[in-house]
Every structure is written in C-alpha cells, then in structure tokens.
Design a protein around this motif. Structure first.
Motif, PDB file in Angstrom:
ATOM      1  N   ASN A 142     -57.417  15.880  14.331  1.00  0.00           N
ATOM      2  CA  ASN A 142     -58.610  15.476  15.068  1.00  0.00           C
ATOM      3  C   ASN A 142     -58.388  14.084  15.659  1.00  0.00           C
ATOM      4  O   ASN A 142     -58.498  13.078  14.979  1.00  0.00           O
ATOM      5  CB  ASN A 142     -59.824  15.490  14.135  1.00  0.00           C
ATOM      6  CG  ASN A 142     -61.126  15.317  14.861  1.00  0.00           C
ATOM      7  OD1 ASN A 142     -61.192  14.643  15.879  1.00  0.00           O
ATOM      8  ND2 ASN A 142     -62.174  15.923  14.319  1.00  0.00           N
ATOM      9  N   GLN A 143     -58.074  14.026  16.938  1.00  0.00           N
ATOM     10  CA  GLN A 143     -57.757  12.762  17.603  1.00  0.00           C
ATOM     11  C   GLN A 143     -58.961  11.832  17.674  1.00  0.00           C
ATOM     12  O   GLN A 143     -58.815  10.613  17.604  1.00  0.00           O
ATOM     13  CB  GLN A 143     -57.202  13.039  19.007  1.00  0.00           C
ATOM     14  CG  GLN A 143     -55.917  13.832  19.002  1.00  0.00           C
ATOM     15  CD  GLN A 143     -54.807  13.130  18.248  1.00  0.00           C
ATOM     16  OE1 GLN A 143     -54.596  11.951  18.429  1.00  0.00           O
ATOM     17  NE2 GLN A 143     -54.114  13.859  17.390  1.00  0.00           N
ATOM     18  N   GLU A 144     -60.145  12.402  17.816  1.00  0.00           N
ATOM     19  CA  GLU A 144     -61.352  11.579  17.868  1.00  0.00           C
ATOM     20  C   GLU A 144     -61.593  10.885  16.530  1.00  0.00           C
ATOM     21  O   GLU A 144     -61.906   9.697  16.489  1.00  0.00           O
ATOM     22  CB  GLU A 144     -62.555  12.451  18.236  1.00  0.00           C
ATOM     23  CG  GLU A 144     -63.805  11.659  18.506  1.00  0.00           C
ATOM     24  CD  GLU A 144     -64.971  12.545  18.896  1.00  0.00           C
ATOM     25  OE1 GLU A 144     -65.876  12.021  19.552  1.00  0.00           O
ATOM     26  OE2 GLU A 144     -64.988  13.744  18.544  1.00  0.00           O
ATOM     27  N   GLN A 184     -56.641   6.421   3.194  1.00  0.00           N
ATOM     28  CA  GLN A 184     -56.468   7.572   2.303  1.00  0.00           C
ATOM     29  C   GLN A 184     -57.608   8.582   2.385  1.00  0.00           C
ATOM     30  O   GLN A 184     -57.449   9.721   1.955  1.00  0.00           O
ATOM     31  CB  GLN A 184     -56.310   7.106   0.863  1.00  0.00           C
ATOM     32  CG  GLN A 184     -55.025   6.383   0.598  1.00  0.00           C
ATOM     33  CD  GLN A 184     -54.945   5.886  -0.837  1.00  0.00           C
ATOM     34  OE1 GLN A 184     -55.857   6.080  -1.629  1.00  0.00           O
ATOM     35  NE2 GLN A 184     -53.845   5.249  -1.168  1.00  0.00           N
ATOM     36  N   ILE A 185     -58.757   8.198   2.955  1.00  0.00           N
ATOM     37  CA  ILE A 185     -59.853   9.160   3.091  1.00  0.00           C
ATOM     38  C   ILE A 185     -59.625  10.111   4.255  1.00  0.00           C
ATOM     39  O   ILE A 185     -60.247  11.161   4.331  1.00  0.00           O
ATOM     40  CB  ILE A 185     -61.217   8.461   3.255  1.00  0.00           C
ATOM     41  CG1 ILE A 185     -61.300   7.683   4.565  1.00  0.00           C
ATOM     42  CG2 ILE A 185     -61.545   7.614   2.057  1.00  0.00           C
ATOM     43  CD1 ILE A 185     -62.682   7.200   4.920  1.00  0.00           C
ATOM     44  N   LEU A 186     -58.718   9.765   5.156  1.00  0.00           N
ATOM     45  CA  LEU A 186     -58.519  10.545   6.374  1.00  0.00           C
ATOM     46  C   LEU A 186     -58.127  11.999   6.136  1.00  0.00           C
ATOM     47  O   LEU A 186     -58.741  12.890   6.730  1.00  0.00           O
ATOM     48  CB  LEU A 186     -57.500   9.857   7.283  1.00  0.00           C
ATOM     49  CG  LEU A 186     -57.179  10.563   8.586  1.00  0.00           C
ATOM     50  CD1 LEU A 186     -58.418  10.668   9.460  1.00  0.00           C
ATOM     51  CD2 LEU A 186     -56.076   9.860   9.321  1.00  0.00           C
ATOM     52  N   PRO A 187     -57.143  12.306   5.293  1.00  0.00           N
ATOM     53  CA  PRO A 187     -56.757  13.717   5.151  1.00  0.00           C
ATOM     54  C   PRO A 187     -57.907  14.605   4.667  1.00  0.00           C
ATOM     55  O   PRO A 187     -58.108  15.699   5.195  1.00  0.00           O
ATOM     56  CB  PRO A 187     -55.618  13.686   4.124  1.00  0.00           C
ATOM     57  CG  PRO A 187     -55.089  12.311   4.175  1.00  0.00           C
ATOM     58  CD  PRO A 187     -56.251  11.425   4.530  1.00  0.00           C
ATOM     59  N   ILE A 207     -63.804  18.265   8.456  1.00  0.00           N
ATOM     60  CA  ILE A 207     -64.333  18.254   9.821  1.00  0.00           C
ATOM     61  C   ILE A 207     -63.561  19.203  10.733  1.00  0.00           C
ATOM     62  O   ILE A 207     -64.136  19.842  11.608  1.00  0.00           O
ATOM     63  CB  ILE A 207     -64.315  16.819  10.391  1.00  0.00           C
ATOM     64  CG1 ILE A 207     -65.300  15.951   9.628  1.00  0.00           C
ATOM     65  CG2 ILE A 207     -64.659  16.826  11.869  1.00  0.00           C
ATOM     66  CD1 ILE A 207     -65.252  14.489  10.006  1.00  0.00           C
ATOM     67  N   GLY A 208     -62.261  19.283  10.535  1.00  0.00           N
ATOM     68  CA  GLY A 208     -61.438  20.129  11.392  1.00  0.00           C
ATOM     69  C   GLY A 208     -61.349  19.545  12.789  1.00  0.00           C
ATOM     70  O   GLY A 208     -61.225  18.339  12.961  1.00  0.00           O
ATOM     71  N   ALA A 209     -61.470  20.374  13.797  1.00  0.00           N
ATOM     72  CA  ALA A 209     -61.341  19.925  15.193  1.00  0.00           C
ATOM     73  C   ALA A 209     -62.698  19.649  15.837  1.00  0.00           C
ATOM     74  O   ALA A 209     -62.773  19.429  17.037  1.00  0.00           O
ATOM     75  CB  ALA A 209     -60.590  20.973  15.998  1.00  0.00           C
ATOM     76  N   LEU A 264     -67.039  14.476  16.593  1.00  0.00           N
ATOM     77  CA  LEU A 264     -67.677  13.598  15.602  1.00  0.00           C
ATOM     78  C   LEU A 264     -69.190  13.527  15.767  1.00  0.00           C
ATOM     79  O   LEU A 264     -69.893  13.184  14.829  1.00  0.00           O
ATOM     80  CB  LEU A 264     -67.085  12.188  15.674  1.00  0.00           C
ATOM     81  CG  LEU A 264     -65.735  12.013  15.009  1.00  0.00           C
ATOM     82  CD1 LEU A 264     -65.295  10.559  15.063  1.00  0.00           C
ATOM     83  CD2 LEU A 264     -65.739  12.480  13.577  1.00  0.00           C
ATOM     84  N   ALA A 265     -69.700  13.858  16.926  1.00  0.00           N
ATOM     85  CA  ALA A 265     -71.153  13.859  17.136  1.00  0.00           C
ATOM     86  C   ALA A 265     -71.833  14.945  16.303  1.00  0.00           C
ATOM     87  O   ALA A 265     -73.035  14.873  16.059  1.00  0.00           O
ATOM     88  CB  ALA A 265     -71.470  14.041  18.611  1.00  0.00           C
ATOM     89  N   THR A 266     -71.064  15.928  15.845  1.00  0.00           N
ATOM     90  CA  THR A 266     -71.635  17.039  15.087  1.00  0.00           C
ATOM     91  C   THR A 266     -71.548  16.854  13.575  1.00  0.00           C
ATOM     92  O   THR A 266     -72.058  17.692  12.842  1.00  0.00           O
ATOM     93  CB  THR A 266     -70.948  18.360  15.456  1.00  0.00           C
ATOM     94  OG1 THR A 266     -69.570  18.297  15.059  1.00  0.00           O
ATOM     95  CG2 THR A 266     -71.041  18.647  16.938  1.00  0.00           C
ATOM     96  N   ILE A 267     -70.927  15.785  13.107  1.00  0.00           N
ATOM     97  CA  ILE A 267     -70.796  15.624  11.653  1.00  0.00           C
ATOM     98  C   ILE A 267     -72.132  15.208  11.053  1.00  0.00           C
ATOM     99  O   ILE A 267     -72.973  14.602  11.704  1.00  0.00           O
ATOM    100  CB  ILE A 267     -69.680  14.635  11.253  1.00  0.00           C
ATOM    101  CG1 ILE A 267     -69.978  13.217  11.723  1.00  0.00           C
ATOM    102  CG2 ILE A 267     -68.333  15.114  11.740  1.00  0.00           C
ATOM    103  CD1 ILE A 267     -69.013  12.203  11.170  1.00  0.00           C
ATOM    104  N   SER A 268     -72.290  15.531   9.769  1.00  0.00           N
ATOM    105  CA  SER A 268     -73.547  15.250   9.086  1.00  0.00           C
ATOM    106  C   SER A 268     -73.269  14.826   7.645  1.00  0.00           C
ATOM    107  O   SER A 268     -72.112  14.744   7.220  1.00  0.00           O
ATOM    108  CB  SER A 268     -74.433  16.489   9.102  1.00  0.00           C
ATOM    109  OG  SER A 268     -73.829  17.520   8.346  1.00  0.00           O
ATOM    110  N   ASN A 269     -74.341  14.605   6.909  1.00  0.00           N
ATOM    111  CA  ASN A 269     -74.208  14.253   5.499  1.00  0.00           C
ATOM    112  C   ASN A 269     -73.506  15.349   4.711  1.00  0.00           C
ATOM    113  O   ASN A 269     -72.791  15.062   3.754  1.00  0.00           O
ATOM    114  CB  ASN A 269     -75.588  13.994   4.880  1.00  0.00           C
ATOM    115  CG  ASN A 269     -76.155  12.658   5.275  1.00  0.00           C
ATOM    116  OD1 ASN A 269     -75.425  11.730   5.598  1.00  0.00           O
ATOM    117  ND2 ASN A 269     -77.464  12.552   5.253  1.00  0.00           N
ATOM    118  N   ILE A 270     -73.717  16.582   5.099  1.00  0.00           N
ATOM    119  CA  ILE A 270     -73.091  17.710   4.397  1.00  0.00           C
ATOM    120  C   ILE A 270     -71.568  17.603   4.457  1.00  0.00           C
ATOM    121  O   ILE A 270     -70.891  17.858   3.456  1.00  0.00           O
ATOM    122  CB  ILE A 270     -73.574  19.054   4.985  1.00  0.00           C
ATOM    123  CG1 ILE A 270     -75.074  19.205   4.732  1.00  0.00           C
ATOM    124  CG2 ILE A 270     -72.796  20.227   4.417  1.00  0.00           C
ATOM    125  CD1 ILE A 270     -75.727  20.344   5.468  1.00  0.00           C
TER     126      ILE A 270
END
Length: 111
Positions: free
Chosen positions: A20-22, A50-53, A59-61, A64-70
């Motif tokens: 995910n480049q974004e 280290q949180i990135l992987p 999140i996958g591809a 980022l506007a679609t991410i949520s608390n879940i």
C-alpha cells in the motif's frame, strides 16, 4: 583510501516494505514529523516502523480514507497474536500514536 569491500554495519535509511503506497507515504510523513517534533533518532524511528507490516496486512490495498477504528482494533489483535510478551504493548502504543496523528493531521475518525 577506503576499502570498497568493507560494508557499513548500520544504515541511515529507513526501509518500508508494503504493498500500500499511500500507507507507506503517510507513515513516512509521520516518522518525519516525529523526528522533527520529538527529535527521535533513527533507531527509534525503526521501532515505530514495526507497526507497518501488521497495519498493511489488515488494510490491504484500500484507500486510507476508508480506514476506521475497526482496522486499528484488528491490527492490535494481529500484533498481540504474532509478537512476544512485552512487544505488543509497545507496538500497540505506536499504533495508537499513529491513529492520533492521522486524526489530527488528516481528520481521520480514528480514536
């Protein structure tokens, strides 16, 4: 003259590995912000990365506007199940800081 075969034992570059480049770009901005405001060193920045992987896996591809608390809750569960004793608490703390930074700087609804 230096020996060209001798390799340096450390790297000043931070390496980001994600599809995910974004997410990669926003995480780089967060690290730059931490380095400028909190004056963290390169070693500390590597710890934050280290949180990135785990976050990338959840999140996958997606945008980022679609991410949520879940997504962050699922990432915390993944971190807790894949890391040893004290590491999950530290990494989840970094994840919480990243979520707060996203909320402040991009208006994401992450709490």
């Amino acid at each position: 003259m230096t020996n060209p075969t001798k390799r340096c034992c450390y790297s000043r570059n931070l390496h980001f590995y994600t599809e995910n480049q974004e997410l990669e770009l926003v995480l780089k901005c967060w690290i730059i912000s931490l380095r400028a405001v909190k004056k963290i060193a390169g070693i500390s920045a590597k710890a934050y990365i280290q949180i990135l992987p785990s976050l990338s896996l959840i999140i996958g591809a997606r945008n980022l506007a679609t991410i949520s608390n879940i997504d962050f809750i699922e990432t915390e569960k993944l971190i807790s199940s894949t890391h040893k004793k004290t590491t999950p608490a530290r990494l989840c703390g970094y994840l919480e800081q990243f979520g707060s930074w996203l909320n402040i700087n991009f208006g994401s609804r992450i709490s």
